[in-house]
Design a protein around this motif. Structure first.
Motif, mmCIF file in Angstrom:
data_model
loop_
_atom_site.group_PDB
_atom_site.id
_atom_site.type_symbol
_atom_site.label_atom_id
_atom_site.label_comp_id
_atom_site.label_asym_id
_atom_site.label_seq_id
_atom_site.Cartn_x
_atom_site.Cartn_y
_atom_site.Cartn_z
ATOM 1 N N ALA A 1 0.821 -1.208 0.000
ATOM 2 C CA ALA A 1 0.000 0.000 0.000
ATOM 3 C C ALA A 1 0.856 1.259 0.000
ATOM 4 O O ALA A 1 0.570 2.227 -0.719
ATOM 5 C CB ALA A 1 -0.936 -0.005 1.207
ATOM 6 N N LEU B 1 -6.744 5.735 -5.342
ATOM 7 C CA LEU B 1 -7.523 4.879 -4.461
ATOM 8 C C LEU B 1 -6.743 3.595 -4.210
ATOM 9 O O LEU B 1 -5.795 3.289 -4.951
ATOM 10 C CB LEU B 1 -8.877 4.492 -5.090
ATOM 11 N N LEU B 2 -7.161 2.832 -3.217
ATOM 12 C CA LEU B 2 -6.651 1.476 -3.002
ATOM 13 C C LEU B 2 -7.826 0.518 -3.133
ATOM 14 O O LEU B 2 -8.903 0.761 -2.582
ATOM 15 C CB LEU B 2 -6.006 1.344 -1.625
ATOM 16 N N VAL C 1 -8.659 -3.366 -2.461
ATOM 17 C CA VAL C 1 -8.315 -4.698 -1.941
ATOM 18 C C VAL C 1 -9.349 -5.657 -2.509
ATOM 19 O O VAL C 1 -10.526 -5.599 -2.149
ATOM 20 C CB VAL C 1 -8.324 -4.719 -0.403
ATOM 21 N N LEU D 1 -6.860 -4.208 5.567
ATOM 22 C CA LEU D 1 -7.517 -2.970 5.996
ATOM 23 C C LEU D 1 -6.861 -2.402 7.250
ATOM 24 O O LEU D 1 -6.715 -1.176 7.393
ATOM 25 C CB LEU D 1 -9.008 -3.222 6.236
ATOM 26 N N ILE E 1 -3.596 -0.799 6.166
ATOM 27 C CA ILE E 1 -3.850 0.452 5.446
ATOM 28 C C ILE E 1 -4.193 1.575 6.410
ATOM 29 O O ILE E 1 -3.710 2.707 6.273
ATOM 30 C CB ILE E 1 -4.955 0.237 4.394
ATOM 31 N N GLU E 2 -5.010 1.285 7.416
ATOM 32 C CA GLU E 2 -5.360 2.320 8.395
ATOM 33 C C GLU E 2 -4.141 2.762 9.197
ATOM 34 O O GLU E 2 -3.977 3.950 9.497
ATOM 35 C CB GLU E 2 -6.472 1.822 9.322
ATOM 36 N N ARG F 1 -5.122 10.214 3.814
ATOM 37 C CA ARG F 1 -5.677 8.942 3.364
ATOM 38 C C ARG F 1 -6.187 9.077 1.940
ATOM 39 O O ARG F 1 -6.425 10.190 1.452
ATOM 40 C CB ARG F 1 -6.795 8.477 4.293
ATOM 41 N N VAL G 1 -10.628 3.817 0.052
ATOM 42 C CA VAL G 1 -10.349 2.377 0.013
ATOM 43 C C VAL G 1 -11.605 1.641 -0.437
ATOM 44 O O VAL G 1 -12.697 1.849 0.097
ATOM 45 C CB VAL G 1 -9.894 1.853 1.386
ATOM 46 N N ALA H 1 -13.183 -2.304 -1.205
ATOM 47 C CA ALA H 1 -12.993 -3.718 -0.886
ATOM 48 C C ALA H 1 -13.921 -4.548 -1.756
ATOM 49 O O ALA H 1 -15.077 -4.176 -1.976
ATOM 50 C CB ALA H 1 -13.270 -3.984 0.586
ATOM 51 N N LEU I 1 -14.785 2.452 4.508
ATOM 52 C CA LEU I 1 -14.632 2.111 3.093
ATOM 53 C C LEU I 1 -15.432 3.055 2.204
ATOM 54 O O LEU I 1 -16.514 3.504 2.566
ATOM 55 C CB LEU I 1 -15.117 0.677 2.847
#
Length: 353
Positions: A172, A182-183, A185, A198, A201-202, A211, A214, A216, A245
């Protein structure tokens, strides 16, 4: 706020998802297969003397054949994708250990993000009124925290929580350094792996002081309607519903016909944006892409989902091509996005159910 160490990252406008259905790209592997690459293509000059075979390690192409990856990104952007994914599905130290490339993992992720951002900049220079974005693809790993591969030892694990969390944190960080907006997962078959991602990432966001959104996405693996580790769609959502999210969704394993009831359920359950990018049907070795759904057969099915109010983000997974994405983008153009449901706030618990 943005650190000076991350000059390329731009803010994704989440209000876009309330205005229209956003288009995600299609499969990377399907497109790479067209080039019929040989071992020397994967090695390039950088890894020509590497001791382990690298064929089919698509992620390393970001370093050894970057022009191929950039071309694929451009084709999806030209087909109408709003968000393209980096070519980093297996770009963690855990997955790349199979190729003895652990030390190249940060380079692969940064290069992948930069390639995608460069393609976005080229397309936006020609169409500046339409913003495009890059999602850092974070895959499920080839090791699982929830299942033992040894039938004689159900408690045996090949990785620890700390190893999985560390691998995801490194990926990440490198993706953000490369400029992802963005990410994502994705393709989660083990929710505990996703929870480790997660969590990592946090922690990373807390360290960086900013940030990025994110996303998912889970994977229902068969007609049982469960993930590989046995969770129903509802249990999967509840297990990650604590996380901040942007969206939750389903992708891979199934085609639109098989995935339909589960995306309908998720659209009802989740008070956040919903994404879906199915395979082009179940695998079919006789078809050109290895999957039976053509652009003409896939797009109308997903258009119906949009008309039913199930979608905020839609794209394609295995077997889909720019032709699929172009027809899909045209099919959902002008259709309203799924409104966020107002759900009663209550304690929810889940195991497999």
């Amino acid at each position: 706020p943005r650190s000076t160490l991350f000059p390329y990252t731009t803010l994704f406008r989440s209000d876009l998802l309330a205005k229209r259905i956003v288009i995600l790209d299609g499969a990377m592997g399907t497109m790479i297969q067209r080039f019929k690459l040989k071992e020397e293509d994967y090695r390039g000059d950088l890894l020509k003397d590497h001791s382990v075979s690298l064929k089919n390690n698509n992620d390393v192409l970001c370093l050894t054949r970057p022009e191929i990856i950039r071309q694929v990104h451009l084709e999806y952007l030209q087909a109408g994708a709003d968000i393209i994914e980096t070519n980093t599905f297996n770009a963690t130290v855990i997955a790349q250990a199979d190729f003895a490339l652990e030390r190249y993992v940060p380079d692969i992720n940064r290069a992948a993000a930069e390639l995608a951002k460069d393609a976005v900049r080229e397309v936006m220079a020609k169409e500046p009124g339409r913003r495009r974005y890059v999602a850092g693809s974070i895959g499920p790993l080839n090791r699982t925290l929830s299942i033992s591969r040894d039938v004689n030892d159900p408690g045996k694990r090949e990785v620890t929580w700390a190893q999985v969390k560390g691998a995801y944190a490194e990926q990440a960080r490198s993706l953000i350094e490369g400029g992802t907006d963005l990410l994502l997962v994705e393709t989660t078959f083990d929710t505990l792996n996703l929870k480790a991602a997660l969590f990592a990432i946090e922690e990373l966001f807390a360290e960086l002081g900013f940030r990025v959104p994110v996303m998912a996405s889970g994977t229902i693996t068969d007609a049982s309607g469960r993930t590989l580790t046995g969770q129903t769609t509802e249990a999967f959502w509840i297990s990650i519903s604590h996380a901040p999210l942007l969206s939750v969704g389903l992708n891979c394993a199934l085609g639109p016909k098989e995935l339909r009831p589960y995306i309908e359920e998720l659209a009802r359950l989740a008070p956040i944006y919903v994404s879906c990018y199915p395979n082009a049907g179940l695998p079919d070795p006789l078809s050109e892409t290895g999957f039976p759904e053509t652009p003409e057969s896939l797009a109308p099915q997903l258009k119906e989902w949009a008309e039913l109010g199930w979608l905020n983000i839609v794209g394609g997974c295995c077997g889909t091509t720019p032709a699929h994405i172009e027809m899909l983008a045209n099919a959902v153009a002008g259709l309203p996005p799924r409104p966020l449901p107002k759900l009663e706030v209550r304690t929810q618990l889940s195991g497999l159910e």
